[in-house]
Design a protein around this motif. Sequence first.
Motif, PDB file in Angstrom:
ATOM      1  N   TYR A 167      36.754  41.344  42.526  1.00  0.00           N
ATOM      2  CA  TYR A 167      37.381  40.989  41.874  1.00  0.00           C
ATOM      3  C   TYR A 167      37.844  39.766  41.190  1.00  0.00           C
ATOM      4  O   TYR A 167      38.740  39.109  40.527  1.00  0.00           O
ATOM      5  CB  TYR A 167      39.207  40.191  42.867  1.00  0.00           C
ATOM      6  CG  TYR A 167      39.200  41.969  44.066  1.00  0.00           C
ATOM      7  CD1 TYR A 167      39.995  42.849  42.315  1.00  0.00           C
ATOM      8  CD2 TYR A 167      39.142  42.665  44.647  1.00  0.00           C
ATOM      9  CE1 TYR A 167      40.450  44.259  43.467  1.00  0.00           C
ATOM     10  CE2 TYR A 167      39.349  43.084  45.142  1.00  0.00           C
ATOM     11  CZ  TYR A 167      40.205  44.292  45.157  1.00  0.00           C
ATOM     12  OH  TYR A 167      39.864  45.963  45.111  1.00  0.00           O
ATOM     13  N   SER A 168      36.553  38.792  41.393  1.00  0.00           N
ATOM     14  CA  SER A 168      36.255  38.407  39.884  1.00  0.00           C
ATOM     15  C   SER A 168      35.370  38.142  38.527  1.00  0.00           C
ATOM     16  O   SER A 168      34.772  38.444  38.482  1.00  0.00           O
ATOM     17  CB  SER A 168      35.288  36.998  40.667  1.00  0.00           C
ATOM     18  OG  SER A 168      35.232  36.598  41.978  1.00  0.00           O
ATOM     19  N   TRP A 222      35.591  33.499  46.032  1.00  0.00           N
ATOM     20  CA  TRP A 222      35.540  35.160  46.858  1.00  0.00           C
ATOM     21  C   TRP A 222      33.955  35.167  46.222  1.00  0.00           C
ATOM     22  O   TRP A 222      33.115  35.129  45.433  1.00  0.00           O
ATOM     23  CB  TRP A 222      36.592  36.000  45.570  1.00  0.00           C
ATOM     24  CG  TRP A 222      38.061  36.005  45.930  1.00  0.00           C
ATOM     25  CD1 TRP A 222      38.701  35.436  46.727  1.00  0.00           C
ATOM     26  CD2 TRP A 222      38.716  36.329  44.927  1.00  0.00           C
ATOM     27  NE1 TRP A 222      40.329  35.249  46.565  1.00  0.00           N
ATOM     28  CE2 TRP A 222      40.401  36.178  45.359  1.00  0.00           C
ATOM     29  CE3 TRP A 222      38.703  36.768  43.127  1.00  0.00           C
ATOM     30  CZ2 TRP A 222      41.109  35.799  44.389  1.00  0.00           C
ATOM     31  CZ3 TRP A 222      39.791  36.953  42.764  1.00  0.00           C
ATOM     32  CH2 TRP A 222      40.896  36.823  43.154  1.00  0.00           C
ATOM     33  N   TYR A 233      45.955  34.227  40.610  1.00  0.00           N
ATOM     34  CA  TYR A 233      44.366  34.460  40.558  1.00  0.00           C
ATOM     35  C   TYR A 233      43.452  33.601  39.846  1.00  0.00           C
ATOM     36  O   TYR A 233      41.871  33.323  40.341  1.00  0.00           O
ATOM     37  CB  TYR A 233      45.052  35.669  39.503  1.00  0.00           C
ATOM     38  CG  TYR A 233      42.826  36.337  39.398  1.00  0.00           C
ATOM     39  CD1 TYR A 233      42.559  37.915  39.991  1.00  0.00           C
ATOM     40  CD2 TYR A 233      42.449  35.962  38.423  1.00  0.00           C
ATOM     41  CE1 TYR A 233      41.098  37.976  39.580  1.00  0.00           C
ATOM     42  CE2 TYR A 233      41.305  36.788  38.050  1.00  0.00           C
ATOM     43  CZ  TYR A 233      40.677  37.730  38.145  1.00  0.00           C
ATOM     44  OH  TYR A 233      39.149  37.952  38.412  1.00  0.00           O
ATOM     45  N   ASN A 234      44.178  32.820  38.954  1.00  0.00           N
ATOM     46  CA  ASN A 234      43.490  32.072  38.559  1.00  0.00           C
ATOM     47  C   ASN A 234      42.419  30.545  39.295  1.00  0.00           C
ATOM     48  O   ASN A 234      41.402  30.248  39.177  1.00  0.00           O
ATOM     49  CB  ASN A 234      43.871  31.301  36.840  1.00  0.00           C
ATOM     50  CG  ASN A 234      43.835  31.709  36.287  1.00  0.00           C
ATOM     51  OD1 ASN A 234      43.324  33.606  35.845  1.00  0.00           O
ATOM     52  ND2 ASN A 234      44.361  32.006  34.888  1.00  0.00           N
ATOM     53  N   THR A 246      42.254  37.537  49.455  1.00  0.00           N
ATOM     54  CA  THR A 246      41.748  37.356  48.517  1.00  0.00           C
ATOM     55  C   THR A 246      42.901  36.457  48.335  1.00  0.00           C
ATOM     56  O   THR A 246      42.523  35.089  47.718  1.00  0.00           O
ATOM     57  CB  THR A 246      42.825  37.935  47.276  1.00  0.00           C
ATOM     58  OG1 THR A 246      44.031  38.375  47.593  1.00  0.00           O
ATOM     59  CG2 THR A 246      41.784  39.666  47.344  1.00  0.00           C
ATOM     60  N   PRO A 268      39.182  39.750  33.201  1.00  0.00           N
ATOM     61  CA  PRO A 268      40.148  40.526  34.297  1.00  0.00           C
ATOM     62  C   PRO A 268      41.446  41.629  33.642  1.00  0.00           C
ATOM     63  O   PRO A 268      41.549  40.862  32.234  1.00  0.00           O
ATOM     64  CB  PRO A 268      40.895  38.913  34.704  1.00  0.00           C
ATOM     65  CG  PRO A 268      41.136  37.972  33.892  1.00  0.00           C
ATOM     66  CD  PRO A 268      39.268  38.177  33.302  1.00  0.00           C
ATOM     67  N   GLN A 292      39.790  33.367  42.079  1.00  0.00           N
ATOM     68  CA  GLN A 292      39.273  33.795  41.265  1.00  0.00           C
ATOM     69  C   GLN A 292      36.969  33.277  41.816  1.00  0.00           C
ATOM     70  O   GLN A 292      36.508  34.131  42.419  1.00  0.00           O
ATOM     71  CB  GLN A 292      38.616  34.915  40.342  1.00  0.00           C
ATOM     72  CG  GLN A 292      39.271  33.993  39.374  1.00  0.00           C
ATOM     73  CD  GLN A 292      37.833  33.649  38.725  1.00  0.00           C
ATOM     74  OE1 GLN A 292      37.076  33.997  38.836  1.00  0.00           O
ATOM     75  NE2 GLN A 292      37.545  32.734  38.223  1.00  0.00           N
TER      76      GLN A 292
END
Length: 432
Positions: free
Chosen positions: A400-401, A393, A386-387, A270, A110, A390
């Motif tokens: 985005y992963s 998704w 995010y962590n 997301t 990422p 992800q």
Amino acid sequence: MKKMMNGIKKGFSKFIDGIKTRWQNADFSPKAFKTSVLKHKLSLFYLFLSLAVTLVTGIQYHRFRHTDPVFVTGPGVVDIQRLSDYYEPLEGTYGDADIYVLGTQNPDEPSILVLGGVHPNEPASQVAAVVLMENLIVEHGTVYIILETNRSAFSLSHPQEATPEWYSIETPFGERRFKYGSRGTNPVDQWPVPEVYIHQSGQTLSGVDTRNLNRAFPGTENGTYTELVAHAIAEFVRQKDIIITLDLHEASPEYAVNNALIYHEKVRATGLASRTYLNLELFWGIWDDRFAPIKLEISPRNLRGLTHRELGDYTNTLPFLAETSNASQGRIRGAMSESLIVDGYDKFYERATALGILEVDHSEAVPLDERVARHIQTFKELINAYNSLQGTWTGDLEYYSRGLFDIEYNDLNFTTVYDRGIGAFLLDPEDS
Ligand SMILES: [Zn+2]
């Protein structure tokens, strides 16, 4: 037509008659001669005075433009690139800003881009970016940080607002100085300024916004200098395939969107914005009410040229913009001073809070320590969000992963920055 010609003829002969009369009535006596010499001397005096003012301010301006603050390359920085690496025409120009790279640079991991100093009159924006650059160690994923996103706008201050050119932050080893720049690109780099600014979408704004980088996105190759810089940033985001962009700002306290996180509508699917919001609420919940409020705002579709609109529309990145409340930027503040920038107390904003006309609390000082601490915690909670999300998704969002960010923060969070001060997290230039 004939009437007009007669009018012009009449006007001209009147003008000639006037000169004749003045000549005939002219006083050539010694006394009159003396008066005229005195007048002559006075105008010479004013001529020299204006030349002296031009010289002094010119030297001051030149020195400001060509003196850079010291940024100490943090232990986590693996490379320093430039905007011109992604859009060559910027090479050799003043606005070719540095891009600090922290992490692995592996495209399968990422990535996040932090923009500091899109508006150089919003100090928490740049200082938060500097603190991140000087402290983070990125073990997995990549963090790209630009400290002077509109570098040209760091080359002039706001003399008519009596803003100081520099402000200082106390550290254990002495002071670190930062520039208080302008909101817009330096006219030396972009001239003239039109009456009306027409954005590439057709949107019209006041002419001064031609120099405003956060009205110039997505930028274009054959536009103004500001549009070239915007284009370079968009190009960087595209070429590096940046997953998240966090653009750091400050706003005047009377501005409605304050202590806020603004995001593009595609972020919504997301869950990143709402999770970041929840994380921040939980974090600030341990403090008193003063720190609790954070607003989530979705980027308006009809407000063009901003990072959270155009980078979302024209690149794959998930864009966010964070705002803190800065009294030194406000319109109802008292005298401008370095203390107002750093300590953040203004009696007029204290009064405005008591009158209930502000949505943010300025009943006490809102120091730079607090504003920078907010940005730092927002960055952290966005990474945490995010962590934690992800892996969930699917479909298009799977794009985005890319595994987890692994970042060491060197004890950096809202509480430590607020309690110990920014200075505790700035490096000593002597040690670098
Ligand atoms: Zn701004």
